[in-house]
Design a protein around this motif. Structure first.
Motif, PDB file in Angstrom:
ATOM      1  N   UNK A  67       0.802  -1.192  -0.169  1.00 31.77           N
ATOM      2  CA  UNK A  67       0.023  -0.126   0.116  1.00 31.77           C
ATOM      3  C   UNK A  67       0.802   1.160   0.147  1.00 31.77           C
ATOM      4  N   UNK A  68       0.572   2.096  -0.771  1.00 31.38           N
ATOM      5  CA  UNK A  68       1.483   3.464  -0.816  1.00 31.38           C
ATOM      6  C   UNK A  68       0.613   4.634  -0.959  1.00 31.38           C
ATOM      7  N   UNK A  69       0.933   5.743  -0.566  1.00 31.15           N
ATOM      8  CA  UNK A  69       0.200   7.038  -0.885  1.00 31.15           C
ATOM      9  C   UNK A  69       0.818   7.249  -2.347  1.00 31.15           C
ATOM     10  N   UNK A  70       0.009   8.288  -2.872  1.00 27.47           N
ATOM     11  CA  UNK A  70       0.441   8.890  -4.113  1.00 27.47           C
ATOM     12  C   UNK A  70       1.669   9.731  -3.990  1.00 27.47           C
ATOM     13  N   UNK A  71       2.245  10.348  -5.285  1.00 25.58           N
ATOM     14  CA  UNK A  71       3.206  11.276  -4.975  1.00 25.58           C
ATOM     15  C   UNK A  71       2.997  12.616  -4.021  1.00 25.58           C
ATOM     16  N   UNK A  72       1.736  13.039  -3.983  1.00 26.11           N
ATOM     17  CA  UNK A  72       1.526  14.126  -3.088  1.00 26.11           C
ATOM     18  C   UNK A  72       1.063  13.704  -1.627  1.00 26.11           C
ATOM     19  N   UNK A  73       1.680  12.442  -1.300  1.00 25.43           N
ATOM     20  CA  UNK A  73       1.182  11.863   0.034  1.00 25.43           C
ATOM     21  C   UNK A  73      -0.238  11.652   0.408  1.00 25.43           C
ATOM     22  N   UNK A  74      -1.216  11.590  -0.605  1.00 23.40           N
ATOM     23  CA  UNK A  74      -2.441  11.039  -0.281  1.00 23.40           C
ATOM     24  C   UNK A  74      -2.893   9.724  -0.623  1.00 23.40           C
ATOM     25  N   UNK A 114       7.876  -8.536  -7.539  1.00 25.76           N
ATOM     26  CA  UNK A 114       8.197  -7.182  -7.775  1.00 25.76           C
ATOM     27  C   UNK A 114       6.858  -6.050  -8.085  1.00 25.76           C
ATOM     28  N   UNK A 115       6.969  -5.082  -8.028  1.00 25.87           N
ATOM     29  CA  UNK A 115       5.706  -4.192  -8.226  1.00 25.87           C
ATOM     30  C   UNK A 115       6.035  -2.858  -8.933  1.00 25.87           C
ATOM     31  N   UNK A 116       5.246  -2.324  -9.746  1.00 25.46           N
ATOM     32  CA  UNK A 116       5.463  -1.270 -10.425  1.00 25.46           C
ATOM     33  C   UNK A 116       4.400  -0.314  -9.736  1.00 25.46           C
ATOM     34  N   UNK A 117       5.006   0.738  -9.137  1.00 26.33           N
ATOM     35  CA  UNK A 117       4.246   1.893  -8.443  1.00 26.33           C
ATOM     36  C   UNK A 117       4.630   3.104  -8.613  1.00 26.33           C
ATOM     37  N   UNK A 118       3.802   4.177  -7.983  1.00 25.09           N
ATOM     38  CA  UNK A 118       4.291   5.495  -7.785  1.00 25.09           C
ATOM     39  C   UNK A 118       5.092   5.772  -6.663  1.00 25.09           C
ATOM     40  N   UNK A 119       6.116   6.844  -6.833  1.00 29.88           N
ATOM     41  CA  UNK A 119       6.957   6.980  -5.788  1.00 29.88           C
ATOM     42  C   UNK A 119       5.992   7.507  -4.652  1.00 29.88           C
ATOM     43  N   UNK A 120       5.829   7.071  -3.445  1.00 31.74           N
ATOM     44  CA  UNK A 120       4.831   7.897  -2.590  1.00 31.74           C
ATOM     45  C   UNK A 120       5.603   9.183  -1.905  1.00 31.74           C
ATOM     46  N   UNK A 121       4.542  10.042  -1.569  1.00 25.31           N
ATOM     47  CA  UNK A 121       5.155  11.288  -1.029  1.00 25.31           C
ATOM     48  C   UNK A 121       4.912  11.118   0.648  1.00 25.31           C
ATOM     49  N   UNK A 122       5.675  12.065   1.237  1.00 28.02           N
ATOM     50  CA  UNK A 122       5.676  12.085   2.642  1.00 28.02           C
ATOM     51  C   UNK A 122       4.156  12.412   3.121  1.00 28.02           C
ATOM     52  N   UNK A 123       3.932  11.719   4.402  1.00 35.02           N
ATOM     53  CA  UNK A 123       2.731  11.854   5.203  1.00 35.02           C
ATOM     54  C   UNK A 123       3.078  12.227   6.711  1.00 35.02           C
ATOM     55  N   UNK A 124       2.797  13.419   7.158  1.00 33.83           N
ATOM     56  CA  UNK A 124       3.228  13.723   8.441  1.00 33.83           C
ATOM     57  C   UNK A 124       4.438  13.843   8.701  1.00 33.83           C
ATOM     58  N   UNK A 147       8.825  -0.059   3.589  1.00 38.28           N
ATOM     59  CA  UNK A 147       9.717  -0.040   2.677  1.00 38.28           C
ATOM     60  C   UNK A 147       9.869   1.577   2.350  1.00 38.28           C
ATOM     61  N   UNK A 148      11.058   2.042   2.887  1.00 32.42           N
ATOM     62  CA  UNK A 148      11.577   3.298   2.606  1.00 32.42           C
ATOM     63  C   UNK A 148      12.410   3.570   1.130  1.00 32.42           C
ATOM     64  N   UNK A 149      12.040   4.170   0.506  1.00 33.59           N
ATOM     65  CA  UNK A 149      12.842   4.627  -0.763  1.00 33.59           C
ATOM     66  C   UNK A 149      14.128   5.538  -0.469  1.00 33.59           C
ATOM     67  N   UNK A 150      15.280   5.393  -0.837  1.00 32.44           N
ATOM     68  CA  UNK A 150      16.171   6.518  -0.684  1.00 32.44           C
ATOM     69  C   UNK A 150      15.941   7.437  -1.476  1.00 32.44           C
ATOM     70  N   UNK A 151      16.756   8.369  -1.190  1.00 35.59           N
ATOM     71  CA  UNK A 151      16.651   9.828  -2.195  1.00 35.59           C
ATOM     72  C   UNK A 151      16.613  11.267  -1.027  1.00 35.59           C
ATOM     73  N   UNK A 152      16.065  10.971  -0.048  1.00 35.08           N
ATOM     74  CA  UNK A 152      15.740  12.251   0.786  1.00 35.08           C
ATOM     75  C   UNK A 152      16.455  11.812   2.199  1.00 35.08           C
ATOM     76  N   UNK A 154      17.670  13.806   4.697  1.00 34.80           N
ATOM     77  CA  UNK A 154      17.017  14.397   5.698  1.00 34.80           C
ATOM     78  C   UNK A 154      15.764  13.871   6.175  1.00 34.80           C
ATOM     79  N   UNK A 155      14.850  13.677   5.169  1.00 31.95           N
ATOM     80  CA  UNK A 155      13.713  12.962   6.020  1.00 31.95           C
ATOM     81  C   UNK A 155      13.816  11.701   6.453  1.00 31.95           C
TER      82      UNK A 155
END
Length: 200
Positions: A67-74, A114-124, A147-152, A154-155
């Protein structure tokens, strides 16, 4: 039919213990479960890995749900991951347009998923992550992880959960492989066991 005398405790045979698998393979798989992102979406990422037991052996009959949020975190409230024909009940597949944020995939003979999805946005206060649920033979209950994706950096450094698991945080962060692809292996026990979560 064999009858068992249950009038005495020593004559009562224990029932076999139940596990979450591997019998789910008959009812839970569905075509396209790994294709979470809408068809042709430019922000699609691939997340893949292996499910392994405590000895490092791959599990060819495990399931991973994401399960994952959309790129805007929704978090999506859109129906449509498992659409069925209302008349026949046959599986129609995803509509390929709406992002539901949810998918289910079975490991292959090598324990790979494997899964193809959208990179999730931050929530809270959390860094962006995908929620994962693992079903596998021998488990009495399914297991939850993130599953945290690297790239930020600081977050990730500020994420409350990652801060609490200390040196085991690496078991929750996928490895970037390039070309919008990330690897995340799930180790059920033993050395480098994945951090699993308990919800109360």
């Amino acid at each position: 039919m064999t009858k068992i005398d249950t009038s005495s405790p020593e004559n009562v045979l224990p029932t076999p213990s139940h596990t979450v698998g591997p019998f789910y393979g008959y009812a839970l798989p569905f075509r396209g479960g790994e294709e979470i992102a809408p068809l042709g979406h430019p922000d699609t990422v691939t997340v893949h890995g292996y499910v392994r037991d405590g000895e490092g052996n791959p599990l060819p009959d495990a399931f991973v749900e994401l399960w994952g949020a959309d790129p805007d975190g929704n978090v999506s409230t859109t129906d449509g991951s498992i659409r069925r024909d209302p008349a026949s009940g046959d599986y129609l597949g995803r509509n390929g347009v709406e992002f539901t944020g949810w998918g289910r995939m079975q490991t292959d003979a090598d324990g790979h998923w494997y899964a193809r999805t959208l990179r999730p946005g931050a929530r809270g206060d959390s860094a962006p992550y995908l929620s994962a649920c693992v079903f596998a033979r021998g488990l009495l209950v399914h297991l939850f992880t993130r599953i945290y994706l690297p790239g930020d950096d600081a977050a990730l450094a500020a994420d409350p959960l990652l801060s609490r698991v200390g040196e085991r945080r690496g078991t929750l962060i996928a490895t970037e492989e390039g070309n919008r692809t990330y690897r995340f292996d799930i180790r059920l026990q033993g050395e480098d066991e994945t951090v699993f979560l308990e919800y109360r």
